[in-house]
Design a protein around this motif. Sequence first.
Motif, mmCIF file in Angstrom:
data_model
loop_
_atom_site.group_PDB
_atom_site.id
_atom_site.type_symbol
_atom_site.label_atom_id
_atom_site.label_comp_id
_atom_site.label_asym_id
_atom_site.label_seq_id
_atom_site.Cartn_x
_atom_site.Cartn_y
_atom_site.Cartn_z
ATOM 1 N N GLY A 148 -6.979 -11.763 4.369
ATOM 2 C CA GLY A 148 -8.331 -12.227 4.595
ATOM 3 C C GLY A 148 -9.440 -11.258 4.303
ATOM 4 O O GLY A 148 -10.595 -11.678 4.126
ATOM 5 N N ALA A 149 -9.163 -9.945 4.260
ATOM 6 C CA ALA A 149 -10.241 -8.983 4.043
ATOM 7 C C ALA A 149 -10.834 -9.155 2.648
ATOM 8 O O ALA A 149 -10.114 -9.310 1.666
ATOM 9 N N ASP A 150 -12.161 -9.102 2.548
ATOM 10 C CA ASP A 150 -12.827 -9.272 1.259
ATOM 11 C C ASP A 150 -12.695 -8.031 0.386
ATOM 12 O O ASP A 150 -12.579 -8.128 -0.838
ATOM 13 N N GLY A 151 -12.732 -6.858 1.017
ATOM 14 C CA GLY A 151 -12.667 -5.610 0.258
ATOM 15 C C GLY A 151 -11.269 -5.027 0.230
ATOM 16 O O GLY A 151 -10.301 -5.654 0.679
ATOM 17 N N PRO A 152 -11.129 -3.812 -0.292
ATOM 18 C CA PRO A 152 -9.815 -3.157 -0.354
ATOM 19 C C PRO A 152 -9.294 -2.820 1.042
ATOM 20 O O PRO A 152 -10.072 -2.575 1.967
ATOM 21 N N VAL A 153 -7.958 -2.800 1.181
ATOM 22 C CA VAL A 153 -7.311 -2.519 2.462
ATOM 23 C C VAL A 153 -6.284 -1.409 2.268
ATOM 24 O O VAL A 153 -5.495 -1.448 1.317
ATOM 25 N N VAL A 154 -6.306 -0.427 3.161
ATOM 26 C CA VAL A 154 -5.306 0.641 3.180
ATOM 27 C C VAL A 154 -4.589 0.585 4.517
ATOM 28 O O VAL A 154 -5.210 0.721 5.572
ATOM 29 N N LEU A 155 -3.289 0.350 4.459
ATOM 30 C CA LEU A 155 -2.466 0.226 5.656
ATOM 31 C C LEU A 155 -1.573 1.455 5.755
ATOM 32 O O LEU A 155 -0.777 1.727 4.852
ATOM 33 N N VAL A 156 -1.702 2.241 6.829
ATOM 34 C CA VAL A 156 -0.968 3.500 6.976
ATOM 35 C C VAL A 156 0.183 3.291 7.951
ATOM 36 O O VAL A 156 -0.022 2.854 9.083
ATOM 37 N N ILE A 157 1.383 3.616 7.494
ATOM 38 C CA ILE A 157 2.569 3.432 8.338
ATOM 39 C C ILE A 157 3.406 4.698 8.270
ATOM 40 O O ILE A 157 3.871 5.084 7.200
ATOM 41 N N ARG A 158 3.574 5.346 9.410
ATOM 42 C CA ARG A 158 4.417 6.541 9.467
ATOM 43 C C ARG A 158 5.848 6.130 9.708
ATOM 44 O O ARG A 158 6.134 5.097 10.291
#
Length: 599
Positions: free
Chosen positions: A255-265
């Motif tokens: 759903g986000a209109d802009g870029p998405v960065v998802l951080v997973i350790r």
Amino acid sequence: MMMRVPQNSRRKSRTVIVAADEPEPVEEMVRLAELLTEGDQARIIVLTVSLGSVEDEAENVGAIEQVVKRINEQGTPVKTLGVNASSVARGVLDVAREYGSNLILLGLSRDPAQRSGIGSIAENIAATSPCPVVIYRPGPADIRQITVACDVTDLSREALRVGSQLAEHLGRPMQMVTVGEAQSGGATRRYLRRRLEELGLDPNLARTHINDDDPIRGIFKRTDEQTMLVTGYDYAHADEEDWFYNRVAKALLRGADGPVVLVIRERGAAQASPNPSLFTWIKRWLRPTVTPVEQRELLSRADQMSRTSLDYNVLVVIAAILASLGLLSNSNAVIIGAMLVAPLMSPLIAFAAGIAGGRTSIIWQAVLTLVEGFLVAFGVAWMIGMLSPGLLVTTEMAARGNPSLVDLGVALAAGVIAAYAQARKDIPAALAGVAIAAALMPPICTVGIAVAIGDSPLYQGSLLLFLTNISAIMFAATTTFVYLGLRPPPAEAARVRRIGSLISIAMFGLILSLIVGFAVNPLSNARIERELQAAFPHAELVNIELRRSDPLRIIATMRQTTDAPLTGQQVTQARQDIEQQLGRAVTLDIVVQEVLRSE
């Protein structure tokens, strides 16, 4: 949207795996990889994983290589790597482990029509990765600001670190959004203030607390297509982790209109070291953890292997006939054929997977199937023994009646490779060698034939060998599955662990008692070999065969030159010495191979 990388000083070396399946986002992902390494001298590897249809994927791979070539010409060193694997997730994880990766970067489509959330591939990689994972979904426009959405978890700190790096290198303002219920807002802000100070950021950084029943809706209200959204969570409980993947991550990526960065350790690590030690790298390299999908597939195969069927019983009967005839004819080739046909390894591996994966139904079904296979094979061998009067105990039969510590070691090794090959679908060719090494069918058939001819010591020794083999295989296979990351469901973990611990302790105790028994066994080949070599110092011991009878019969083959022949007096003296050492009556037969030496 294109990110520009500042020319910072080069310092530490890090390895970043950029997983790509199409050429469009490769350049943007490489630039993001450079940003996330903070100007370190990164080794960036653009990875493509083939699932077997090389012709269908050749066009895509060629386009990706052209993009990488263009990036290299612009002064950024990037390497391409293509691998074949059973799944995309497995290929990415294996490369990350073998290359000692510090970061895995996964890209999703920017096309709204193709957005399907985090996806099973990314979820499986994130769940078992040996290093931190960043999932990136590009946006349609240039970036105006960075928004970091945080919760009070350690991974929120990781999201803050990544967000601050991107804001610094892109020269864009950064704001912070905290989510949670109203009563937790103050605690959240105090926690994040400490984290900002630890990261060297302004503790008064602009931030907004979302007091909303639906945090996703609140985040979307504060972002647009020019806002890069950075977020990350790491929950301790599986239900919270499922909630994050199935609700939060999918909603943000869709759903986000802009870029998405998802951080997973990576799971279970308090803080991921950007430059792991040699010990950490070796530990990662030696542990190819199975993904959630692979665990489900493995347990599904174990469920099938644990069940009896017509095919299973037919194979047991055929293998028993071959093994019995091979034992009677003293034919090693026929016995090997029986080992390859015999399906008895399947319920043993299913039993081990059931213990490691917490499936009690698989455990009990595997036990019943194994017992059924034993009884069928025993019955076939007993009938063949009864229908073959005047049988003599062959060398192959006698070998099964005298188990040793070597047999236990072979069974342990067979259990390890059998479990590893089942968990790693890329190496099924090893299973044929496992079937030969395990040698389950010949001991059962030796028991049946020995019962038919009334040779009590022989069937007792053969039964001990069979029990030794199955105990060692199950114990080693269970240990291997646990090492590879196979675990019971969290809801049943406590109960299953208790059952698994009791079974594992019982198997370990049995194996330990067998080791001690073999080590102190007065009838061990090693002890008798020492006595024979002491009795005949000028002869070469070629082979020794024990026939468990009363008296014990020892058949030794010696190689001796013609100028120094063995005498009956020496054999008698050797027999008396062995009887004194063993404390029981012995019959000693010496087969002499004469050696003629040239002048």
